[in-house]
Design a protein around this motif. Structure first.
Motif, PDB file in Angstrom:
ATOM      1  N   LEU A 138       0.814  -1.216   0.000  1.00 25.02           N
ATOM      2  CA  LEU A 138       0.000   0.000   0.000  1.00 25.02           C
ATOM      3  C   LEU A 138       0.850   1.270   0.000  1.00 25.02           C
ATOM      4  O   LEU A 138       0.598   2.197  -0.778  1.00 25.02           O
ATOM      5  CB  LEU A 138      -0.925   0.002   1.218  1.00 25.02           C
ATOM      6  CG  LEU A 138      -2.003  -1.089   1.276  1.00 25.02           C
ATOM      7  CD1 LEU A 138      -2.797  -0.966   2.569  1.00 25.02           C
ATOM      8  CD2 LEU A 138      -2.933  -1.003   0.073  1.00 25.02           C
ATOM      9  N   GLU A 139       1.848   1.319   0.867  1.00 23.97           N
ATOM     10  CA  GLU A 139       2.590   2.562   1.019  1.00 23.97           C
ATOM     11  C   GLU A 139       3.530   2.824  -0.150  1.00 23.97           C
ATOM     12  O   GLU A 139       3.732   3.988  -0.541  1.00 23.97           O
ATOM     13  CB  GLU A 139       3.350   2.571   2.347  1.00 23.97           C
ATOM     14  CG  GLU A 139       2.417   2.633   3.548  1.00 23.97           C
ATOM     15  CD  GLU A 139       3.141   2.979   4.838  1.00 23.97           C
ATOM     16  OE1 GLU A 139       4.335   3.353   4.792  1.00 23.97           O
ATOM     17  OE2 GLU A 139       2.496   2.887   5.891  1.00 23.97           O
ATOM     18  N   CYS A 140       4.115   1.784  -0.720  1.00 27.10           N
ATOM     19  CA  CYS A 140       4.968   2.002  -1.891  1.00 27.10           C
ATOM     20  C   CYS A 140       4.142   2.510  -3.063  1.00 27.10           C
ATOM     21  O   CYS A 140       4.561   3.430  -3.794  1.00 27.10           O
ATOM     22  CB  CYS A 140       5.708   0.719  -2.261  1.00 27.10           C
ATOM     23  SG  CYS A 140       7.034   0.271  -1.116  1.00 27.10           S
ATOM     24  N   ARG A 141       2.971   1.931  -3.262  1.00 25.78           N
ATOM     25  CA  ARG A 141       2.096   2.401  -4.335  1.00 25.78           C
ATOM     26  C   ARG A 141       1.632   3.821  -4.081  1.00 25.78           C
ATOM     27  O   ARG A 141       1.593   4.649  -5.007  1.00 25.78           O
ATOM     28  CB  ARG A 141       0.890   1.459  -4.470  1.00 25.78           C
ATOM     29  CG  ARG A 141      -0.062   1.836  -5.607  1.00 25.78           C
ATOM     30  CD  ARG A 141       0.668   1.878  -6.932  1.00 25.78           C
ATOM     31  NE  ARG A 141      -0.234   2.140  -8.041  1.00 25.78           N
ATOM     32  CZ  ARG A 141       0.148   2.603  -9.214  1.00 25.78           C
ATOM     33  NH1 ARG A 141       1.435   2.868  -9.440  1.00 25.78           N
ATOM     34  NH2 ARG A 141      -0.729   2.809 -10.185  1.00 25.78           N
ATOM     35  N   ALA A 142       1.295   4.132  -2.833  1.00 31.66           N
ATOM     36  CA  ALA A 142       0.864   5.487  -2.506  1.00 31.66           C
ATOM     37  C   ALA A 142       1.979   6.494  -2.774  1.00 31.66           C
ATOM     38  O   ALA A 142       1.730   7.598  -3.291  1.00 31.66           O
ATOM     39  CB  ALA A 142       0.426   5.554  -1.045  1.00 31.66           C
ATOM     40  N   ALA A 143       3.214   6.144  -2.433  1.00 27.65           N
ATOM     41  CA  ALA A 143       4.345   7.042  -2.676  1.00 27.65           C
ATOM     42  C   ALA A 143       4.534   7.289  -4.174  1.00 27.65           C
ATOM     43  O   ALA A 143       4.813   8.418  -4.609  1.00 27.65           O
ATOM     44  CB  ALA A 143       5.620   6.472  -2.061  1.00 27.65           C
ATOM     45  N   GLU A 144       4.378   6.228  -4.963  1.00 28.68           N
ATOM     46  CA  GLU A 144       4.489   6.383  -6.420  1.00 28.68           C
ATOM     47  C   GLU A 144       3.434   7.350  -6.955  1.00 28.68           C
ATOM     48  O   GLU A 144       3.737   8.248  -7.760  1.00 28.68           O
ATOM     49  CB  GLU A 144       4.324   5.026  -7.103  1.00 28.68           C
ATOM     50  CG  GLU A 144       5.463   4.058  -6.873  1.00 28.68           C
ATOM     51  CD  GLU A 144       5.158   2.688  -7.446  1.00 28.68           C
ATOM     52  OE1 GLU A 144       4.047   2.496  -7.989  1.00 28.68           O
ATOM     53  OE2 GLU A 144       6.023   1.793  -7.361  1.00 28.68           O
ATOM     54  N   LEU A 145       2.197   7.159  -6.534  1.00 29.63           N
ATOM     55  CA  LEU A 145       1.116   8.016  -7.018  1.00 29.63           C
ATOM     56  C   LEU A 145       1.286   9.449  -6.533  1.00 29.63           C
ATOM     57  O   LEU A 145       1.019  10.407  -7.278  1.00 29.63           O
ATOM     58  CB  LEU A 145      -0.237   7.462  -6.558  1.00 29.63           C
ATOM     59  CG  LEU A 145      -0.657   6.131  -7.179  1.00 29.63           C
ATOM     60  CD1 LEU A 145      -1.936   5.621  -6.531  1.00 29.63           C
ATOM     61  CD2 LEU A 145      -0.851   6.279  -8.691  1.00 29.63           C
ATOM     62  N   ALA A 146       1.742   9.606  -5.293  1.00 28.40           N
ATOM     63  CA  ALA A 146       1.966  10.954  -4.774  1.00 28.40           C
ATOM     64  C   ALA A 146       3.046  11.668  -5.575  1.00 28.40           C
ATOM     65  O   ALA A 146       2.971  12.882  -5.818  1.00 28.40           O
ATOM     66  CB  ALA A 146       2.349  10.894  -3.293  1.00 28.40           C
ATOM     67  N   ALA A 147       4.081  10.933  -5.992  1.00 27.92           N
ATOM     68  CA  ALA A 147       5.152  11.537  -6.792  1.00 27.92           C
ATOM     69  C   ALA A 147       4.624  12.017  -8.139  1.00 27.92           C
ATOM     70  O   ALA A 147       5.136  12.987  -8.707  1.00 27.92           O
ATOM     71  CB  ALA A 147       6.285  10.532  -6.989  1.00 27.92           C
TER      72      ALA A 147
END
Length: 219
Positions: free
Chosen positions: A83-92
């Motif tokens: 969840l958090e790795c995907r969220a970081a990607e989308l936030a970037a």
């Protein structure tokens, strides 16, 4: 606020802040007397806590505070990574550069907030929460945000297993700063990698310092 909501809010807070330890029996009669509500709202609150995984039925004892074991940590961090790795990607890809640059600046200096004068580390955790909120806002995905919200309920409990070690928290602050900078730079791969480093270090620290806490009886 309804009686069941008040009871739920109090019990939720007691569980995630370890005022009610894993394995503690959540007896309806005792809770009804302590919280000043009837048993029906208590049942509703316990049902909600059970649905969240903070409480569980146990044969012969009724409902108890759910345990946290090392197996649970591995499973929790597997989900957290996804969840958090995907969220970081989308936030970037979607986040506001200035917002995350400012968070990077604050987090780079967050070690100053981790002092013996603030044993609860409230200043640091508040800043870490700002990063979570900024990522959530940048992601703008209701379903991912709801999944992260549910996950963080359990992470608050797990955090206490690490004994709020100041050295680890200072390292974590630098790791958070790296995540914020990668998002500010609009680099999804680096944001995901920085998140992976942070999660790996966090799990390693927990496994090296935390006892295997399970549902032992606490009446």
């Amino acid at each position: 606020m309804r009686a069941s909501e008040r009871a739920y809010a109090q019990l939720h807070s007691d569980i995630i802040n370890w005022r009610l330890a894993p394995g503690t029996t959540l007896g309806e009669v005792e809770l009804s007397e302590r919280l000043g509500v009837s048993r029906t709202p208590i049942r509703e609150a316990l049902a909600k806590l059970t649905a969240e995984g903070l409480a569980e039925p146990q044969s012969g004892r009724g409902t108890v505070v759910s345990g946290i074991s090392l197996d649970h940590l591995d499973e929790l961090f597997e989900l957290r990574s996804a969840l958090e790795c995907r969220a970081a990607e989308l936030a970037a890809r979607r986040g506001d550069r200035d917002t995350f640059l400012e968070l990077h600046r604050k987090l780079a200096n967050a070690g100053e907030l981790i002092t013996e004068d603030d044993p609860s580390r409230s200043g640091y955790y508040r800043l870490a929460g700002e990063l979570d909120s900024a990522v959530d806002a940048a992601v703008a995905n209701h379903y991912l945000n709801q999944a992260l919200k549910s996950l963080r309920v359990h992470l608050v409990r797990v955090r206490r297993l690490g004994k709020d070690n100041p050295a680890r928290l200072r390292d974590a602050a630098r790791e958070h700063a790296a995540i914020a900078l990668a998002i500010a730079n609009g680099n999804p791969a680096v944001a995901s990698a920085a998140t992976t480093v942070h999660l790996d270090n966090s799990l390693r620290h927990l496994l090296s310092t935390a006892p295997d806490i399970s549902s032992e009886p606490h009446d």
